[in-house]
Structures are given as structure tokens and as C-alpha cells.
Scaffold this motif. Sequence first.
Motif: not given
Length: 213
Positions: A95-108, A110-125
Motif C-alpha cells: 500500500d505504500t508504493d502502489t496506488f489505484q486511482y480509479s477505473g475497473g468499475s462494474n459500469e463498463f 462510462q467516460a472517465l477522466t483521472i488526474s494524477v499529480p507527480l509528487t515524487v522525483e525519480g522513476s515511476q510506472y
Amino acid sequence: MAMALYLAMAAVALLISGAASAGTTKYTNHTVGDTAGWFFNSTTNKTSADFSAWAAKQTFNLGDYLIFRTITNQTVIQTYNHTTYESCIMDDALDTDTFQYSGGSNEFGQALTISVPLTVEGSQYYFSDADDGEQCQHGMAFEIKVGHGLGLPLSLSQPPPPPYAPPQVPADEGQSPPITLVTSQPNNGGMRAGAGICCLFLLLVVMLSFLQA
């Protein structure tokens, strides 16, 4: 001569510094995949864009945002763990290094916009683990490297407020105040002794009257 050389070197240093700082003058919103968005065709098993190629052309810095324009059929997973990224699923992630922002809903669909802030320097995936990781295995994934840039803005550098916690109520609140019991009696022993003498005198008078009769 030495002074002129020193001034020339200082001017060159200022020009280099100005050129370096001019490269990052504002925060950027990066729309993932550009106009193609973050989509996966489950019929053809193809992604809407080459996300690794897209990421390679971008410059990411602290305070920027990734904008995922997608639908609820896809997920958006962010991880700092390369092993989790390669596995394409987050079942064993921390839980400390991997996060699910959204999606995977049972309501297939549906339009979705997800905003992810970049708050840590270095490599991320980033990847989608939908369909048990199959989307990720077919290219629904990319890696980025975040630079310092202008640093985090105040809106992202301040810690979030603590969660609300109701005030603690003392266990005895709402109950009647304790009653103090007085275990000692007032010092009225003299009064009790006087009353006893009177009773004894009356008893002697009654007995004498009875004898005289």
C-alpha cells in the motif's frame, strides 16, 4: 586583464544558468496518449496509442499532472515498484508504493477522466491491470522519470489535513456528580448523656411511686 577574464566567465555562467532555467517555466498537464487517450480494444488486444513512445517524448517534473482520458473498462495503477510493474497486477503490491486511482468499475463503458499529480522525483510506472493484467501485457503501460523542475507547488507540498475525529467524551460525562458521604457524626455526646440522665430520673420516680402505693 584578470578582472576582464573574471567578468567574461561570470557572464557565460549567467547565460548558461538562464538557459537551463528557461526550460521549465511552468507546470504542465500531460494528456496520456495525447488525443488517442488511455484505451484498450479487447477484441483486437491493441492499445489506443504506443504509451511508451508517448512517454519518451515528454519531460515530466514535480507539480505536473498526468491526465488519463479513458473509460471505466480500464484501470490506472501508479507504482514505484518495478517488480509490481513487470507483473502487470497489484495483488502482491504494498500500500505504500502502489496506488489505484480509479477505473475497473462494474459500469463498463462510462467516460472517465483521472488526474494524477507527480509528487515524487525519480522513476515511476503506470499500467492498467484490468482483465487480470492482460491489458498491461499488451502495452497498456509506460514508465516515466520525474525531474525536480520548479519543485512542488504549495497545493501539493502541504500535507493533507488530518481526518476528522470526534472529541472524546469522558466516561462519567452526563452522570450526576458523586455524593460525598459523611461517615463521622457531630460531637453531641453531651446532649445524649443529659437525655440519658433525665430518663433514669423519671424511671426512679415511677418506681418510688409504685412502692408507696
